[in-house]
Design a protein around this motif. Structure first.
Motif, PDB file in Angstrom:
ATOM      1  N   MET A 112      45.367  49.350  -8.127  1.00 20.65           N
ATOM      2  CA  MET A 112      44.670  48.748  -9.261  1.00 20.65           C
ATOM      3  C   MET A 112      43.160  48.977  -9.164  1.00 20.65           C
ATOM      4  O   MET A 112      42.506  49.298 -10.156  1.00 20.65           O
ATOM      5  N   LYS A 113      42.616  48.814  -7.969  1.00 18.07           N
ATOM      6  CA  LYS A 113      41.178  49.047  -7.802  1.00 18.07           C
ATOM      7  C   LYS A 113      40.816  50.493  -8.108  1.00 18.07           C
ATOM      8  O   LYS A 113      39.791  50.769  -8.745  1.00 18.07           O
ATOM      9  N   ARG A 114      41.655  51.429  -7.677  1.00 17.45           N
ATOM     10  CA  ARG A 114      41.384  52.840  -7.934  1.00 17.45           C
ATOM     11  C   ARG A 114      41.431  53.133  -9.439  1.00 17.45           C
ATOM     12  O   ARG A 114      40.643  53.948  -9.948  1.00 17.45           O
ATOM     13  N   ILE A 115      42.339  52.471 -10.151  1.00 15.92           N
ATOM     14  CA  ILE A 115      42.395  52.631 -11.606  1.00 15.92           C
ATOM     15  C   ILE A 115      41.099  52.125 -12.232  1.00 15.92           C
ATOM     16  O   ILE A 115      40.494  52.792 -13.089  1.00 15.92           O
ATOM     17  N   PHE A 116      40.633  50.955 -11.805  1.00 16.47           N
ATOM     18  CA  PHE A 116      39.369  50.417 -12.307  1.00 16.47           C
ATOM     19  C   PHE A 116      38.221  51.380 -12.035  1.00 16.47           C
ATOM     20  O   PHE A 116      37.396  51.652 -12.917  1.00 16.47           O
ATOM     21  N   ASP A 117      38.168  51.900 -10.833  1.00 20.99           N
ATOM     22  CA  ASP A 117      37.070  52.789 -10.458  1.00 20.99           C
ATOM     23  C   ASP A 117      37.101  54.092 -11.244  1.00 20.99           C
ATOM     24  O   ASP A 117      36.048  54.695 -11.508  1.00 20.99           O
ATOM     25  N   THR A 118      38.292  54.535 -11.630  1.00 23.77           N
ATOM     26  CA  THR A 118      38.433  55.823 -12.314  1.00 23.77           C
ATOM     27  C   THR A 118      38.191  55.718 -13.807  1.00 23.77           C
ATOM     28  O   THR A 118      37.494  56.553 -14.393  1.00 23.77           O
ATOM     29  N   VAL A 119      38.795  54.703 -14.465  1.00 23.31           N
ATOM     30  CA  VAL A 119      38.775  54.663 -15.936  1.00 23.31           C
ATOM     31  C   VAL A 119      37.837  53.604 -16.488  1.00 23.31           C
ATOM     32  O   VAL A 119      37.572  53.582 -17.699  1.00 23.31           O
ATOM     33  N   GLY A 120      37.310  52.718 -15.661  1.00 24.00           N
ATOM     34  CA  GLY A 120      36.432  51.658 -16.145  1.00 24.00           C
ATOM     35  C   GLY A 120      37.217  50.411 -16.529  1.00 24.00           C
ATOM     36  O   GLY A 120      38.428  50.449 -16.762  1.00 24.00           O
ATOM     37  N   ASP A 144      49.294  57.584 -10.231  1.00 21.68           N
ATOM     38  CA  ASP A 144      49.141  58.871 -10.899  1.00 21.68           C
ATOM     39  C   ASP A 144      47.651  59.138 -11.124  1.00 21.68           C
ATOM     40  O   ASP A 144      47.113  58.923 -12.210  1.00 21.68           O
ATOM     41  N   ASP A 145      46.994  59.604 -10.079  1.00 16.14           N
ATOM     42  CA  ASP A 145      45.561  59.864 -10.166  1.00 16.14           C
ATOM     43  C   ASP A 145      45.239  60.939 -11.198  1.00 16.14           C
ATOM     44  O   ASP A 145      44.207  60.871 -11.886  1.00 16.14           O
ATOM     45  N   VAL A 146      46.099  61.946 -11.308  1.00 16.94           N
ATOM     46  CA  VAL A 146      45.872  63.013 -12.279  1.00 16.94           C
ATOM     47  C   VAL A 146      45.837  62.448 -13.691  1.00 16.94           C
ATOM     48  O   VAL A 146      44.989  62.812 -14.513  1.00 16.94           O
ATOM     49  N   ALA A 147      46.762  61.535 -13.989  1.00 14.00           N
ATOM     50  CA  ALA A 147      46.782  60.920 -15.312  1.00 14.00           C
ATOM     51  C   ALA A 147      45.535  60.100 -15.571  1.00 14.00           C
ATOM     52  O   ALA A 147      44.940  60.166 -16.658  1.00 14.00           O
ATOM     53  N   MET A 148      45.119  59.316 -14.587  1.00 16.06           N
ATOM     54  CA  MET A 148      43.932  58.481 -14.783  1.00 16.06           C
ATOM     55  C   MET A 148      42.685  59.347 -15.000  1.00 16.06           C
ATOM     56  O   MET A 148      41.793  58.982 -15.764  1.00 16.06           O
ATOM     57  N   GLU A 149      42.630  60.483 -14.348  1.00 15.24           N
ATOM     58  CA  GLU A 149      41.498  61.392 -14.535  1.00 15.24           C
ATOM     59  C   GLU A 149      41.534  62.061 -15.904  1.00 15.24           C
ATOM     60  O   GLU A 149      40.513  62.602 -16.358  1.00 15.24           O
ATOM     61  N   ASN A 150      42.696  62.020 -16.564  1.00 13.71           N
ATOM     62  CA  ASN A 150      42.852  62.638 -17.890  1.00 13.71           C
ATOM     63  C   ASN A 150      43.219  61.604 -18.949  1.00 13.71           C
ATOM     64  O   ASN A 150      43.852  61.942 -19.948  1.00 13.71           O
ATOM     65  N   ILE A 151      42.768  60.369 -18.750  1.00 11.59           N
ATOM     66  CA  ILE A 151      43.202  59.309 -19.645  1.00 11.59           C
ATOM     67  C   ILE A 151      42.711  59.509 -21.079  1.00 11.59           C
ATOM     68  O   ILE A 151      43.343  59.055 -22.036  1.00 11.59           O
ATOM     69  N   ALA A 152      41.613  60.215 -21.261  1.00  9.45           N
ATOM     70  CA  ALA A 152      41.129  60.466 -22.615  1.00  9.45           C
ATOM     71  C   ALA A 152      42.128  61.299 -23.408  1.00  9.45           C
ATOM     72  O   ALA A 152      42.273  61.129 -24.626  1.00  9.45           O
TER      73      ALA A 152
END
Length: 368
Positions: A342-350, A307-315
């Motif tokens: 998992m790597k994409r999540i790390f790259d997106t949210v830190g 869910d890339d949209v969610a990760m981009e809006n995790i705040a």
């Protein structure tokens, strides 16, 4: 013209060599996987007169099949070997090998065919069928008790007064997680008649999960895709029902997990619910102690696979309110691609947020 590459069915997926290694010391927990019940479970475990009328459940060369009172309970629209063909679904050693291949340390694991039995007319008999299945799954986890955490279906939403005693049994069986249906026929989770149910769950300390189900809303051309599209994002209304009925105000210790519906629904739902609370404040009953979004950030969690949209809006969602899963071994799951995601999540949210999303929050929530 746009084109796409079809994802292989679970039985045909090959586990690739991992292209990304997680940071040292990070524990990965899948917050939503599945197991298929063993053939003959109800015929073998039910007692007395129940044994003669037990749901018939078997596996043959075409897949798993379920029949109750002469009625076919197979999921319509798909050949059973497609969604249920991965051997790790029933072979625990092969499941653990798949988990090892993808670096999954532990998993919260929901039932397979058990939920189909909710259609049974004799609900007392259904209750006993659920009970023996919960007992079986508690034994099943013994193969790897520090890695496999099955979820017990809590059948007492039909009998709220039974909930406290049944939750005590589940604790004795070693369960950490429970779930209830999203929209069971004849049950209103916002009714005050359900207060003993919510009170018992709060007192038990169990988080309670709502897992998506197969609801056949559409028929005819394109109905498989239409139903799946609706089934995979069903939680906006349920969140509103729990919030606006005051369930969280009455039971401040309640924790709810919205499972397999993704996470990108959350920001828009919270914004809209807060607007409703402001715009209709004089008319809403009961009056809420907080804005709806407050209840999300203090009571609720959601799970997702990709869910890339969610990760981009995790705040907006809250980095401690969202948990990743593989959904092993369902077709919509991400088995075979976990390290990429998992790597994409790390790259997106830190890293700090990613550690929570990929395991820390699940470990804390379920006490595993």
């Amino acid at each position: 013209m746009n084109s796409f590459t079809a994802t292989p069915w679970p039985k045909d997926r090959v586990m690739p060599a991992r292209a990304w290694e997680r940071p040292a010391g990070m524990r990965v927990i899948s917050s939503d996987d599945h197991l298929i019940e063993e053939p003959g479970l109800w015929e073998n475990r039910l007692k007395g007169a129940d044994k003669d009328r037990a749901p018939k459940y078997w596996k043959d060369e075409t897949g798993f099949h379920l029949e109750v009172d002469g009625q076919n309970y197979d999921v319509p629209g798909l050949p059973p070997t497609f969604p249920e063909g991965r051997e790790g679904f029933w072979d625990v050693d092969k499941r653990l090998a798949d988990m090892d291949a993808e670096g999954i340390d532990a998993a919260i694991i929901y039932h397979g065919r058990l939920n189909s039995l909710i259609r049974m007319q004799d609900k007392e008999f259904w209750y006993r069928c659920v009970d023996v299945c919960n007992e079986w799954a508690a034994e099943w986890k013994a193969a790897a008790p520090d890695r496999l955490f099955p979820v017990a279906l809590l059948p007492t939403f039909l009998w709220p007064e039974r909930t406290k005693d049944y939750l005590q049994k589940l604790k004795q069986l070693g369960y950490k997680a429970i779930d209830i249906p999203v929209n069971p026929k004849g049950v209103r989770y916002n009714s005050k008649d359900m207060d003993p149910f919510w009170e018992a769950i709060q007192e038990s300390g169990f988080p309670v999960s709502f897992h998506i189900g197969a609801y056949l809303q559409y028929s005819g051309r394109g109905s498989l895709g239409a139903n799946l599209n609706a089934n995979l994002m069903p939680f906006t209304g349920l969140f509103g029902q729990l919030v606006f009925s005051g369930v969280f105000d009455r039971f401040p210790g309640l924790r709810v997990v919205f499972t397999e519906g993704g996470a990108s629904w959350v920001p828009g739902t919270l914004e809209n619910a807060d607007k409703v609370a402001r715009d209709y404040a004089t008319e809403l009953r009961p009056k809420l102690a907080q804005m709806p979004s407050w209840y999300w950030h203090n009571h609720c969690y959601t799970t997702f696979m990709e869910d890339d949209v969610a990760m981009e809006n995790i705040a907006r969602i809250g980095e401690g309110r969202v948990m990743w899963s593989t959904d092993y071994p369902h077709p919509e799951g991400v088995m075979g691609r976990s390290d990429v995601i998992m790597k994409r999540i790390f790259d997106t949210v830190g890293e700090n947020a990613a550690r929570k999303v990929l395991g820390e929050t699940a470990a804390q929530l379920w006490g595993i």
